[in-house]
Design a protein around this motif. Structure first.
Motif, mmCIF file in Angstrom:
data_model
loop_
_atom_site.group_PDB
_atom_site.id
_atom_site.type_symbol
_atom_site.label_atom_id
_atom_site.label_comp_id
_atom_site.label_asym_id
_atom_site.label_seq_id
_atom_site.Cartn_x
_atom_site.Cartn_y
_atom_site.Cartn_z
ATOM 1 N N GLY A 41 -32.398 -11.246 -28.396
ATOM 2 C CA GLY A 41 -31.178 -11.844 -29.203
ATOM 3 C C GLY A 41 -31.314 -13.509 -29.107
ATOM 4 O O GLY A 41 -31.948 -13.969 -28.027
ATOM 5 N N LEU A 73 -32.369 -10.474 -33.403
ATOM 6 C CA LEU A 73 -31.083 -10.669 -33.452
ATOM 7 C C LEU A 73 -30.395 -12.132 -33.401
ATOM 8 O O LEU A 73 -30.546 -12.682 -32.390
ATOM 9 C CB LEU A 73 -30.628 -9.753 -32.439
ATOM 10 C CG LEU A 73 -29.021 -9.557 -32.361
ATOM 11 C CD1 LEU A 73 -28.710 -8.606 -33.659
ATOM 12 C CD2 LEU A 73 -28.410 -8.965 -31.190
ATOM 13 N N GLY A 75 -27.111 -14.478 -33.107
ATOM 14 C CA GLY A 75 -25.945 -14.174 -32.591
ATOM 15 C C GLY A 75 -24.823 -14.967 -33.054
ATOM 16 O O GLY A 75 -24.223 -15.829 -32.524
ATOM 17 N N THR A 78 -21.969 -13.472 -30.996
ATOM 18 C CA THR A 78 -22.020 -13.788 -29.554
ATOM 19 C C THR A 78 -21.987 -15.463 -29.415
ATOM 20 O O THR A 78 -21.430 -16.073 -28.485
ATOM 21 C CB THR A 78 -23.360 -13.436 -28.936
ATOM 22 O OG1 THR A 78 -24.184 -13.330 -29.739
ATOM 23 C CG2 THR A 78 -22.991 -12.050 -28.342
ATOM 24 N N ASN A 128 -25.226 -10.362 -35.481
ATOM 25 C CA ASN A 128 -24.472 -9.491 -34.712
ATOM 26 C C ASN A 128 -22.967 -9.610 -34.971
ATOM 27 O O ASN A 128 -22.000 -8.976 -34.610
ATOM 28 C CB ASN A 128 -24.821 -9.479 -33.180
ATOM 29 C CG ASN A 128 -24.245 -10.724 -32.450
ATOM 30 O OD1 ASN A 128 -23.876 -11.614 -33.210
ATOM 31 N ND2 ASN A 128 -24.603 -11.077 -31.333
ATOM 32 N N TRP A 131 -21.092 -6.515 -36.920
ATOM 33 C CA TRP A 131 -20.124 -5.703 -36.093
ATOM 34 C C TRP A 131 -19.098 -6.359 -35.205
ATOM 35 O O TRP A 131 -18.134 -5.764 -35.089
ATOM 36 C CB TRP A 131 -20.627 -4.621 -35.217
ATOM 37 C CG TRP A 131 -22.112 -5.195 -34.465
ATOM 38 C CD1 TRP A 131 -21.933 -5.517 -33.113
ATOM 39 C CD2 TRP A 131 -23.215 -5.121 -34.563
ATOM 40 N NE1 TRP A 131 -22.773 -5.902 -32.647
ATOM 41 C CE2 TRP A 131 -24.157 -5.736 -33.414
ATOM 42 C CE3 TRP A 131 -24.217 -5.018 -36.013
ATOM 43 C CZ2 TRP A 131 -25.255 -5.999 -33.343
ATOM 44 C CZ3 TRP A 131 -25.442 -5.232 -35.963
ATOM 45 C CH2 TRP A 131 -25.964 -5.788 -34.444
ATOM 46 N N GLN A 180 -22.725 -8.441 -25.303
ATOM 47 C CA GLN A 180 -24.369 -8.279 -25.319
ATOM 48 C C GLN A 180 -24.696 -6.957 -25.106
ATOM 49 O O GLN A 180 -25.666 -6.335 -25.973
ATOM 50 C CB GLN A 180 -25.152 -9.341 -24.570
ATOM 51 C CG GLN A 180 -26.719 -9.137 -24.537
ATOM 52 C CD GLN A 180 -27.259 -10.231 -23.992
ATOM 53 O OE1 GLN A 180 -26.968 -11.149 -23.709
ATOM 54 N NE2 GLN A 180 -28.705 -9.889 -23.316
ATOM 55 N N ASP A 183 -24.122 -5.090 -28.285
ATOM 56 C CA ASP A 183 -25.198 -5.114 -29.156
ATOM 57 C C ASP A 183 -26.126 -4.130 -28.915
ATOM 58 O O ASP A 183 -26.648 -3.516 -30.075
ATOM 59 C CB ASP A 183 -25.598 -6.522 -28.966
ATOM 60 C CG ASP A 183 -24.945 -7.792 -29.479
ATOM 61 O OD1 ASP A 183 -24.046 -7.397 -30.452
ATOM 62 O OD2 ASP A 183 -25.299 -8.802 -29.441
ATOM 63 N N GLU A 186 -25.222 -0.538 -30.059
ATOM 64 C CA GLU A 186 -24.812 -0.853 -31.713
ATOM 65 C C GLU A 186 -26.244 -0.732 -32.453
ATOM 66 O O GLU A 186 -26.506 -0.141 -33.454
ATOM 67 C CB GLU A 186 -23.910 -2.316 -32.135
ATOM 68 C CG GLU A 186 -23.657 -2.190 -33.565
ATOM 69 C CD GLU A 186 -22.628 -1.286 -33.771
ATOM 70 O OE1 GLU A 186 -22.356 -0.754 -35.051
ATOM 71 O OE2 GLU A 186 -21.576 -1.011 -33.082
ATOM 72 N N LEU A 187 -27.162 -1.657 -31.964
ATOM 73 C CA LEU A 187 -28.666 -1.491 -32.426
ATOM 74 C C LEU A 187 -29.329 -0.200 -32.358
ATOM 75 O O LEU A 187 -30.084 0.157 -33.265
ATOM 76 C CB LEU A 187 -29.572 -2.582 -31.987
ATOM 77 C CG LEU A 187 -29.146 -4.274 -32.482
ATOM 78 C CD1 LEU A 187 -29.932 -5.252 -31.427
ATOM 79 C CD2 LEU A 187 -29.479 -4.251 -33.843
#
Length: 417
Positions: A41, A73, A75, A78, A128, A131, A180, A183, A186-187
């Protein structure tokens, strides 16, 4: 541990990328049996990543080279909070517009290291925000937040360091590690991601994600971190005397990027060849054995190879040739960094102190004065000893340029416009 079954961990180990792995045997077995998806990320805190990010980008590069699928990813979610890890104070909050603009700019550098366009393991770039910005806060607290122990979160070094220094840690930042971790889950659910990589300062955050995944029913997830990199003299990677060493050419000219690597400390050359180039290990061993004046030739190879990966082979060789002409022949090359100044100011006569500050060689007149007194400043390759000197039309070459130098390795061209 050595003798890995998987090509990826073998490469990571022999090139010096490995600091910690959550389950070495389990991850090695998984990587040796199937194509795995992993991510790193990046919060878009600026319009470009810098050299300090390059080690992790190379991890993603080798991951894809050895047959696996990398995810970079972004952010966008985030980044609205800011990672508090080992920071002395909270990051400045960014607007959505700034975040989106930074992500678009950062993508240009990633495309030089990862293949996003073709193949069964083509890389993914995911934001990210997809979501995180849609989360319902109460539902998130109930469904995800209940799995986190505040006691455990307070024990992580990234948080503990701030608290031990009695520095404020906002509730906003405290949420970062939860986001985080989410994440990672979710991934996994969206893309089957099994591995998160990052710098060693991210270990606590990554392990949080593994634990959350276990509690929320994902397959076994894994962590791999690289050591935080400093130079032999202890300097942080990604910074130079004149500021950040950006990856985007619009923020740092190709020549300056090449020169940063050319100035590598002798003791760092073997390590940097392993981490930042794709040269074969036997060739790196041969180059690393050279000593004396030959080490300077190895540094040029290092600079050219690193620059070629980011900016292309032609641009890297052009930067190398510019350096050769500048240092070995004293020639004036338009490939040197250029600073434009109003033509009227040069015609009227511009104070040397002011010019040094304008060129970025000094942050103040006082610093510029010290450089002149130390004999470090040259105009068109002639030493400038008078701090009250005025630079005017007489110093402009037939090419319409003035060459300003600081020491042996720092040069810019002043272009009156």
């Amino acid at each position: 541990m050595s003798g890995f079954k998987s090509d990826f961990l073998h490469v990571m180990h022999e090139r010096g990328f490995v600091h910690q792995i959550s389950d070495v045997e389990g991850l090695d077995d998984l990587l040796s049996k199937e194509s795995v998806t992993a991510y790193i990320g990046y919060d878009p805190t600026a319009s470009s990543l810098h050299v300090g990010h390059l080690m992790q980008i190379m991890m993603l590069h080798w991951f894809q080279e050895t047959g696996h699928r990398p995810i970079s990813l972004m952010g966008g979610g985030t980044g609205m909070v800011g990672d508090p890890s080992f920071k002395e104070e909270a990051r400045q909050l960014m607007t959505l517009e700034t975040i989106e603009s930074n992500i678009a700019s950062i993508k240009t550098a990633f495309a030089k290291y990862l293949n996003y366009d073709s193949g069964s393991n083509q890389a993914l770039m995911i934001n990210n925000a997809e979501w995180l910005r849609k989360l319902n806060y109460l539902e998130f607290l109930r469904d995800v937040g209940r799995y986190f122990s505040v006691n455990r979160m307070l024990s992580f070094d990234s948080v503990k360091t701030r608290l031990d220094r009695e520095q404020s840690l906002s509730f906003l930042e405290f949420n970062y590690m939860i986001l985080q971790a989410y994440d990672f889950v979710e991934l996994n659910q969206r893309h089957g991601c099994r591995l998160q990589m990052g710098g060693s300062d991210q270990w606590g955050n990554i392990v949080n994600g593994i634990d959350l995944g276990h509690r929320m029913g994902t397959p076994q997830l894994y962590a791999l971190t690289a050591p935080l990199l400093t130079t032999a003299s202890g300097a942080k990677m990604g910074k130079s005397a004149s500021g950040a060493v950006w990856l985007n050419a619009d923020l740092l000219p190709v020549y300056d990027f090449w020169q940063y690597w050319r100035n590598t400390e002798d003791a760092d050359v073997p390590r940097f060849l392993k981490l930042f180039t794709k040269l074969p290990m036997d060739e790196i061993a041969r180059l690393s054995a050279l000593a004396g004046s030959e080490i300077n030739e190895v540094k040029k190879i290092l600079a050219t190879e690193v620059t070629a990966m980011l900016h292309g082979r032609a641009a890297a060789e052009e930067a190398a040739e510019t350096a050769r002409k500048t240092f070995e022949e004293g020639a004036l090359s338009e490939n040197l960094p250029t600073v434009e100044v109003p033509k009227a100011e040069i015609e009227a006569g511009m104070g040397l102190l002011t010019l040094l500050v304008t060129a970025g060689f000094a942050s103040s007149n006082g610093e510029a004065r010290r450089h002149i007194k130390g004999g470090a400043v040259r105009i068109n390759d002639q030493q400038a000893a008078d701090e009250k000197a005025v630079v005017g039309s007489g110093e402009v070459s037939s090419e319409g340029l003035i060459k300003l130098s600081m020491g042996k390795k720092k040069h810019v061209l002043i272009r009156p416009v």
